[in-house]
Design an enzyme around this catalytic site. Structure first.
Site, mmCIF file in Angstrom:
data_model
loop_
_atom_site.group_PDB
_atom_site.id
_atom_site.type_symbol
_atom_site.label_atom_id
_atom_site.label_comp_id
_atom_site.label_asym_id
_atom_site.label_seq_id
_atom_site.Cartn_x
_atom_site.Cartn_y
_atom_site.Cartn_z
ATOM 1 N N GLU A 43 22.003 14.972 40.531
ATOM 2 C CA GLU A 43 23.404 14.621 40.333
ATOM 3 C C GLU A 43 23.519 13.530 39.267
ATOM 4 O O GLU A 43 22.699 12.610 39.218
ATOM 5 C CB GLU A 43 23.987 14.122 41.658
ATOM 6 C CG GLU A 43 25.443 13.698 41.590
ATOM 7 C CD GLU A 43 25.944 13.109 42.908
ATOM 8 O OE1 GLU A 43 27.166 13.057 43.092
ATOM 9 O OE2 GLU A 43 25.105 12.701 43.753
ATOM 10 N N LYS A 108 32.489 18.779 42.187
ATOM 11 C CA LYS A 108 32.230 18.275 43.538
ATOM 12 C C LYS A 108 33.530 18.202 44.327
ATOM 13 O O LYS A 108 34.510 17.603 43.897
ATOM 14 C CB LYS A 108 31.573 16.900 43.430
ATOM 15 C CG LYS A 108 31.122 16.300 44.758
ATOM 16 C CD LYS A 108 30.430 14.968 44.517
ATOM 17 C CE LYS A 108 29.885 14.335 45.786
ATOM 18 N NZ LYS A 108 29.214 13.037 45.502
ATOM 19 N N CYS A 142 25.641 16.773 46.388
ATOM 20 C CA CYS A 142 25.378 15.626 47.263
ATOM 21 C C CYS A 142 26.168 15.678 48.581
ATOM 22 O O CYS A 142 25.808 16.397 49.496
ATOM 23 C CB CYS A 142 25.634 14.336 46.483
ATOM 24 S SG CYS A 142 24.735 12.900 47.133
#
Length: 264
Positions: A43, A108, A142
């Site tokens: 990331e 995300k 994540c």
């Protein structure tokens, strides 16, 4: 579905220094030329997990995308990882680039409020499936890993791919969730995390993993050390396991009605 070679790149990141990170990665990835099909970076691999997007954000057609396209073409492999992108606000955007220069992306969706990520970045609304070499890939970033409904396999993907900056104090949840997502979704799971210390003093242990559809770790490198490891995803093994143990047939049907699930 042909077998897929996938390379996990667990590395240090220079804090908010895109040029330095791209330069390091260029050298690290060079030995992979012709040796893999897909390279997975962490990331925010050009900056570390920063809450200063105004200082480091790039446009979509910026230097990092150009670098990824050049690397994918040179190495003969797709390459992916997330980058800080300015596009109707700031985005923590996973870019997936093929050797032919084609680009797909995923923003995300779950922003990490404990670091106030939601105050600096706009959340993505698309649950995208990327098709590559006959494989269906669900990209996640994540914190998304903690939300099984968002990750749920509705017989629409074969690989869950999660890139992260997941701090070492929470390494047990990271490892456990990667295995859990593989078991419950009957899929391969790829988790790539960084190592080292970031500019806020947070330490990262890596614990990057390649997990098969039974929850068995196929790649599990040393914690807290950089490494590049390549594993093989066997399409026939996955197909046979799903046929012999069809848990997916008894899964609860649902839709994410408040989300735009179309691909970009």
């Amino acid at each position: 579905m042909q077998n897929l070679r996938i390379s996990l790149v667990q590395t240090h990141l220079d804090w908010q220094q895109p040029d330095a990170n791209r330069e390091r990665l260029t050298a690290l990835l060079a030995p992979l030329e012709g040796q893999t099909d897909l390279i997975v970076l962490p990331e925010m691999f050009t900056t570390g997990f920063t809450m200063s997007p105004n200082e480091v954000a790039e446009p979509m057609q910026g230097p990092t995308l150009a670098w990824m396209q050049a690397q994918a073409r040179l190495l003969g492999a797709a390459i992916c990882g997330s980058v800080v992108i300015e596009d109707a606000g700031y985005r923590n955007r996973l870019l997936f680039v093929t050797p032919e220069g084609e680009v797909e992306y995923y923003d995300k969706h779950h922003l990490f409020r404990m670091a106030n990520e939601h105050e600096y970045y706009a959340a993505g609304t698309r649950r995208s499936i990327i098709e590559y070499k006959g494989w269906r890939i669900l990209p996640q970033v994540c914190y998304d890993l903690r939300f099984p409904v968002w990750c749920r396999n509705r017989d629409d993907y074969d690989v869950l791919l999660c890139v992260a900056n997941w701090p070492s104090p929470r390494r047990m949840p990271w490892r456990t969730l990667l295995l859990a997502r593989a078991i419950e979704n009957q899929c391969y799971v790829v988790g790539v995390n960084r190592v080292g210390e970031d500019g806020k003093g947070l330490e990262y242990s890596g614990d990057s993993l390649l997990v098969d559809f039974k929850g068995q770790a196929l790649l599990d490198g040393p914690a807290r050390e950089p490494f590049i490891k390549t594993g093989l995803l066997n399409g026939e093994d996955l197909k046979q396991f799903r046929h012999n143990f069809p848990v997916w047939q008894d899964a609860d049907a649902f839709t994410l009605s408040d989300m735009d699930e179309t691909q970009p």
